[in-house]
Design an enzyme around this catalytic site. Structure first.
Site, PDB file in Angstrom:
ATOM      1  N   PRO A  94      34.864 -32.858  -7.518  1.00 52.12           N
ATOM      2  CA  PRO A  94      35.819 -31.943  -8.152  1.00 52.12           C
ATOM      3  C   PRO A  94      37.054 -31.675  -7.287  1.00 52.12           C
ATOM      4  CG  PRO A  94      33.589 -31.126  -8.419  1.00 52.12           C
ATOM      5  CD  PRO A  94      33.499 -32.292  -7.482  1.00 52.12           C
ATOM      6  N   CYS A  95      38.208 -31.669  -7.931  1.00 53.74           N
ATOM      7  CA  CYS A  95      39.466 -31.386  -7.223  1.00 53.74           C
ATOM      8  C   CYS A  95      39.849 -29.911  -7.342  1.00 53.74           C
ATOM      9  CB  CYS A  95      40.598 -32.257  -7.770  1.00 53.74           C
ATOM     10  SG  CYS A  95      41.057 -31.880  -9.483  1.00 53.74           S
ATOM     11  N   THR A  96      38.979 -29.114  -7.943  1.00 47.96           N
ATOM     12  CA  THR A  96      39.277 -27.714  -8.254  1.00 47.96           C
ATOM     13  C   THR A  96      39.870 -26.954  -7.086  1.00 47.96           C
ATOM     14  OG1 THR A  96      37.267 -27.823  -9.595  1.00 47.96           O
ATOM     15  CG2 THR A  96      38.332 -25.665  -9.370  1.00 47.96           C
ATOM     16  N   LEU A  98      41.182 -28.293  -4.312  1.00 44.68           N
ATOM     17  CA  LEU A  98      42.142 -29.090  -3.567  1.00 44.68           C
ATOM     18  C   LEU A  98      43.504 -29.104  -4.243  1.00 44.68           C
ATOM     19  CD1 LEU A  98      39.890 -32.217  -2.862  1.00 44.68           C
ATOM     20  CD2 LEU A  98      40.232 -30.234  -1.380  1.00 44.68           C
ATOM     21  N   SER A  99      43.505 -29.142  -5.564  1.00 48.71           N
ATOM     22  CA  SER A  99      44.721 -29.307  -6.348  1.00 48.71           C
ATOM     23  C   SER A  99      45.704 -28.160  -6.141  1.00 48.71           C
ATOM     24  CB  SER A  99      44.354 -29.410  -7.836  1.00 48.71           C
ATOM     25  OG  SER A  99      45.518 -29.408  -8.632  1.00 48.71           O
TER      26      SER A  99
END
Length: 223
Positions: A94-96, A98-99
């Site tokens: 998941p990029c949750t 990081l984004s």
């Protein structure tokens, strides 16, 4: 052309691929293999979201069930007969956190070890799984896709730790930011791709060169 000192061997996949998808979603990476005509089978899927799994099964004609990566172990991957099959394991976690449009709480390994992992910190569950596998049961190829912030200053230390771990297990790692608009898709979508190849000696990998964009969004819309 004569060989030079800098001509390194490259991986050539000739065996049937067994695809293992961690954080598999609806199987976009399986779709990519399908679209290039690769000889592969949907071998294992690890996906927590029941709706994503339902969509995956409907799209690919499979019958996978939901699975929490925190409950998955190395032996569950079923990596056998590596002389007959090439195992590609994707782990686009998941990029949750990081984004730039997300929470930006990072993927700290230290917090994961303390039981306070972010969603992006689930990367370290992949490390745990790979640690559980003996050397002769590791997937031959690993593939990650994530937002470029995965290697930005805030996350660089953890990302370097991850790459160092993969190297300790025998993988040579290659990562690069690629944009969808440079590969035939009319969308400004910048993503980091990391390819890790298991090899006893250095093996080379080159990311594809950009191609000229010949379509715009209206080419995909109905009247």
């Amino acid at each position: 052309m004569e060989a030079t000192l800098f001509d390194f061997p490259k991986l050539e996949i000739t065996n049937r691929i067994r695809l293992i998808e961690l954080f598999g979603g609806i199987g976009s990476q399986a779709m990519a293999l399908r679209d290039i005509g690769a000889d592969f089978e949907h071998y294992k899927l690890v996906e927590f979201d029941k709706y994503a799994v339902s969509s995956y099964n409907a799209i690919h004609g499979t019958s996978f069930e939901t699975a929490d990566i925190r409950n998955v172990h190395g032996a569950d991957l079923g990596i056998v007969e590596r002389e007959t099959f090439t195992y590609i394991m994707t782990y686009s976690f998941p990029c949750t956190d990081l984004s730039l449009t997300g929470k930006m709480q990072g993927m700290s390994k230290a917090e994961w070890e303390q039981g306070n992992s972010t969603h992006s910190g689930l990367l370290w569950e992949v490390e745990r799984i790979l640690k559980e596998l003996p050397a002769d049961e590791l997937p031959q190829v690993l593939l990650m896709e994530n937002v470029p912030q995965v290697h930005a200053e805030q996350n660089k230390s953890d990302y370097d730790t991850w790459l160092a771990f993969l190297r300790s297990r025998g993988y040579f790692n290659f990562y690069q930011d690629l944009n969808a608009k440079d590969y035939g898709i009319p969308q400004n979508r910048d993503r980091c791709f990391c390819v890790s190849i298991l090899s006893p000696e250095f093996i080379d990998y080159e990311f594809p060169e950009p191609v000229k964009l010949e379509k715009v969004m209206r080419d995909y819309l109905e009247d």
